[in-house]
Design an enzyme around this catalytic site. Sequence first.
Site, PDB file in Angstrom:
ATOM      1  N   ASP A   5      40.385  36.379  36.197  1.00 55.33           N
ATOM      2  CA  ASP A   5      40.668  35.219  37.215  1.00 55.33           C
ATOM      3  C   ASP A   5      39.214  34.495  37.399  1.00 55.33           C
ATOM      4  O   ASP A   5      38.191  35.028  38.207  1.00 55.33           O
ATOM      5  CB  ASP A   5      41.027  35.890  38.753  1.00 55.33           C
ATOM      6  CG  ASP A   5      41.204  34.879  39.676  1.00 55.33           C
ATOM      7  OD1 ASP A   5      41.156  33.686  39.296  1.00 55.33           O
ATOM      8  OD2 ASP A   5      41.495  35.393  40.698  1.00 55.33           O
TER       9      ASP A   5
ATOM     10  N   ARG B 296      49.601  34.689  43.666  1.00 54.77           N
ATOM     11  CA  ARG B 296      50.832  34.476  44.529  1.00 54.77           C
ATOM     12  C   ARG B 296      51.616  33.597  43.790  1.00 54.77           C
ATOM     13  O   ARG B 296      53.074  33.595  43.822  1.00 54.77           O
ATOM     14  CB  ARG B 296      50.777  33.980  46.090  1.00 54.77           C
ATOM     15  CG  ARG B 296      49.962  32.562  46.069  1.00 54.77           C
ATOM     16  CD  ARG B 296      49.217  32.417  47.382  1.00 54.77           C
ATOM     17  NE  ARG B 296      48.060  33.053  47.382  1.00 54.77           N
ATOM     18  CZ  ARG B 296      47.281  32.961  48.525  1.00 54.77           C
ATOM     19  NH1 ARG B 296      47.615  32.228  49.508  1.00 54.77           N
ATOM     20  NH2 ARG B 296      45.868  33.633  48.423  1.00 54.77           N
TER      21      ARG B 296
ATOM     22  N   ASP C  30      42.713  28.889  42.547  1.00 54.29           N
ATOM     23  CA  ASP C  30      42.122  30.464  42.621  1.00 54.29           C
ATOM     24  C   ASP C  30      43.104  31.221  43.291  1.00 54.29           C
ATOM     25  O   ASP C  30      42.915  32.279  43.521  1.00 54.29           O
ATOM     26  CB  ASP C  30      40.893  30.205  43.113  1.00 54.29           C
ATOM     27  CG  ASP C  30      40.157  31.831  43.127  1.00 54.29           C
ATOM     28  OD1 ASP C  30      40.584  32.396  42.435  1.00 54.29           O
ATOM     29  OD2 ASP C  30      39.208  31.681  43.816  1.00 54.29           O
TER      30      ASP C  30
ATOM     31  N   LYS D 167      35.313  29.977  40.666  1.00 53.90           N
ATOM     32  CA  LYS D 167      34.831  30.969  41.410  1.00 53.90           C
ATOM     33  C   LYS D 167      33.210  30.740  41.259  1.00 53.90           C
ATOM     34  O   LYS D 167      32.643  30.442  40.101  1.00 53.90           O
ATOM     35  CB  LYS D 167      35.210  32.383  41.244  1.00 53.90           C
ATOM     36  CG  LYS D 167      36.634  32.699  41.549  1.00 53.90           C
ATOM     37  CD  LYS D 167      36.843  34.203  41.322  1.00 53.90           C
ATOM     38  CE  LYS D 167      38.231  34.504  41.684  1.00 53.90           C
ATOM     39  NZ  LYS D 167      38.276  34.683  43.286  1.00 53.90           N
TER      40      LYS D 167
HETATM   41  N1  BES Z   1      41.816  37.829  42.511  1.00 47.12           N
HETATM   42  C1  BES Z   1      41.525  37.057  43.821  1.00 47.12           C
HETATM   43  C2  BES Z   1      41.453  37.932  44.995  1.00 47.12           C
HETATM   44  C3  BES Z   1      40.084  38.975  44.941  1.00 47.12           C
HETATM   45  C4  BES Z   1      38.827  38.325  45.344  1.00 47.12           C
HETATM   46  C5  BES Z   1      40.213  40.119  44.574  1.00 47.12           C
HETATM   47  C6  BES Z   1      37.844  39.426  45.264  1.00 47.12           C
HETATM   48  C7  BES Z   1      39.363  41.189  44.295  1.00 47.12           C
HETATM   49  C8  BES Z   1      37.901  40.786  44.910  1.00 47.12           C
HETATM   50  C9  BES Z   1      42.441  35.916  44.153  1.00 47.12           C
HETATM   51  O1  BES Z   1      43.101  35.350  43.143  1.00 47.12           O
HETATM   52  C10 BES Z   1      41.806  34.959  44.838  1.00 47.12           C
HETATM   53  O2  BES Z   1      41.042  34.281  44.440  1.00 47.12           O
HETATM   54  N2  BES Z   1      42.130  34.852  46.331  1.00 47.12           N
HETATM   55  C11 BES Z   1      41.550  33.629  47.040  1.00 47.12           C
HETATM   56  C12 BES Z   1      42.501  32.865  47.538  1.00 47.12           C
HETATM   57  C13 BES Z   1      41.984  31.501  48.321  1.00 47.12           C
HETATM   58  C14 BES Z   1      41.818  30.574  47.082  1.00 47.12           C
HETATM   59  C15 BES Z   1      43.263  31.243  49.066  1.00 47.12           C
HETATM   60  C16 BES Z   1      40.620  34.341  48.143  1.00 47.12           C
HETATM   61  O3  BES Z   1      41.085  35.121  48.718  1.00 47.12           O
HETATM   62  O4  BES Z   1      39.559  33.862  48.050  1.00 47.12           O
HETATM   63 ZN    ZN Z   2      43.363  36.485  41.418  1.00 42.84          ZN
HETATM   64 MN    MN Z   3      41.902  33.748  42.421  1.00 44.10          MN
END
Ligand code: BES
Ligand code: ZN
Ligand code: MN
Length: 484
Positions: free
Chosen positions: A260, A341, A337, A267
């Site tokens: 990801d 979901r 990102d 990121k």
């Molecule tokens: N895979 C990430 C969540 C994640 C972050 C898992 C750090 C493990 C460690 C997920 O896909 C993500 O990026 N979520 C974002 C969502 C936001 C853009 C609404 C998040 O939680 O920052």
């Molecule tokens: Zn993710």
């Molecule tokens: Mn993500």
Amino acid sequence: MNVIIKDIKEAECACDALVLTLCEGEKADVYGETDASLKGLLSHVISTKEFEGKQNQLCLLHSMNSAGPERVLLAGLGKKEEITPERVRQAGGKAVSYLFGLGVKDIALSSAHLLPLGQSPMPFIEGGLLSLYRFRKYKKDKENAEGLERFTIVGKPDKTLFEAAGSVVATVSAVNLARDLVNTPSNDMTPAVLAKTAKGIARGKVSLKVLERSDAEKEGMGAYLSVARGSHEPPKFIVLRYEGVKGVPVALVGKSITFDSGGISIKPGEGMEKMKYDMAGGAVVLAVIKAAAEMRLPAHLLGVLPAAENLPGGGASKPGDVVSTTAGKTVEIISTDAEGRLALADAIAYVKKFRPAVIIDIATLTGACGVALGNEAIAMMGNDEATMERLEAAGDAVYERVWKMPLYDEYLEYIKSDVADLKNSGGRSGSLVTAGYFLKEFVGETPWVHLDIAGTAWTEKDRPYMTKGATGFGVRLLLNFLGR
Ligand code: BES
Ligand code: ZN
Ligand code: MN
């Protein structure tokens, strides 16, 4: 490695090291004739307070006897009133990793000092075996790779103990499989590799179906497919079925983003290497299906892994894009990102067609999960109180604890889009629960529980039975839940 059970005297157990546990305040007389056969060595180190039985304290002694155990390791369990299976598990982790570090590979444990405290020897073995895991696939020096040769329980054998020993070994190897899959870098852990791994599990009562991109298109999985658009790695929508018994299945859906990067909503570079662990949910589901089959659990399971890689290539989805879903709802992509979901929404809609008794999804879904609960608990949300209670109990029992979060109706407002039915991000406020709420919109009336393992699937520091890196968190929880 075999776990064997021998009904012999402690002093007669021929092994490289025999572990004897002790609680704080317990007297050396609990060791009776074993102490005598060691010429009072045990009572000596206890009376000199060299060994007090403190939690995770160890004291190694050499027997110097020609027969019986070559070494005796005293392992502390802390206060008697506070003893729990987790303390026994931690003591096992400390003791076994210490012995293994000395080159000892034939270990025995006496159950005689655990059973009177109402404790089973199994958590000790589980902690011990889990503590030996190392990820050495990419190291030239693979010396630590081999595990124990033998683990003996000194105590009365009975059928339940024997079965429990078998399930501990299967459980540990499932946890370690999940750890291996998660630790493997994304260049070697692509959606195709996940599909290949699933193929390796599919035999006997486990069957497999892999939907390719074109199949997923026919299923209308616009949200899931949008995640894979920026990568050259083709998506693989993996469906496993374990039919241990006939009847209504339990569906396990695991987030399987093999890397990801965030996509166009990229990121920050720092720590991005860790995003190889974004398929930890899928790894848990694979490992659980494999172990369930090995343990012949009387269950009917569907395992779904919507695998994809989230990269910012030329074909990648962009913020503002609107995608369609299997369920018919449209979604505006606010952040590429928030890809998990998207993949899960289509996977949930897909698996609903099998009319499962319950859907449990497990996912490294939000950064906010780790912010809220750290390494210590899985965040849980859902519409099925009974299953959530059972998961809570199962989690407490194996110390993979879950903590329930709310899904108030008000959260719907956070994810309403001006142009589509929903948007995939509600911003920072409440982002742990709005992610869950987004999934809820695809679940409908089906009983469902969402488990966010973003905080627990990876650990930065060594723990008594977990080395840093992937933890396999969720495997023991779900196996215990399914075995209940
Ligand atoms: N895979 C990430 C969540 C994640 C972050 C898992 C750090 C493990 C460690 C997920 O896909 C993500 O990026 N979520 C974002 C969502 C936001 C853009 C609404 C998040 O939680 O920052
Ligand atoms: Zn993710
Ligand atoms: Mn993500």
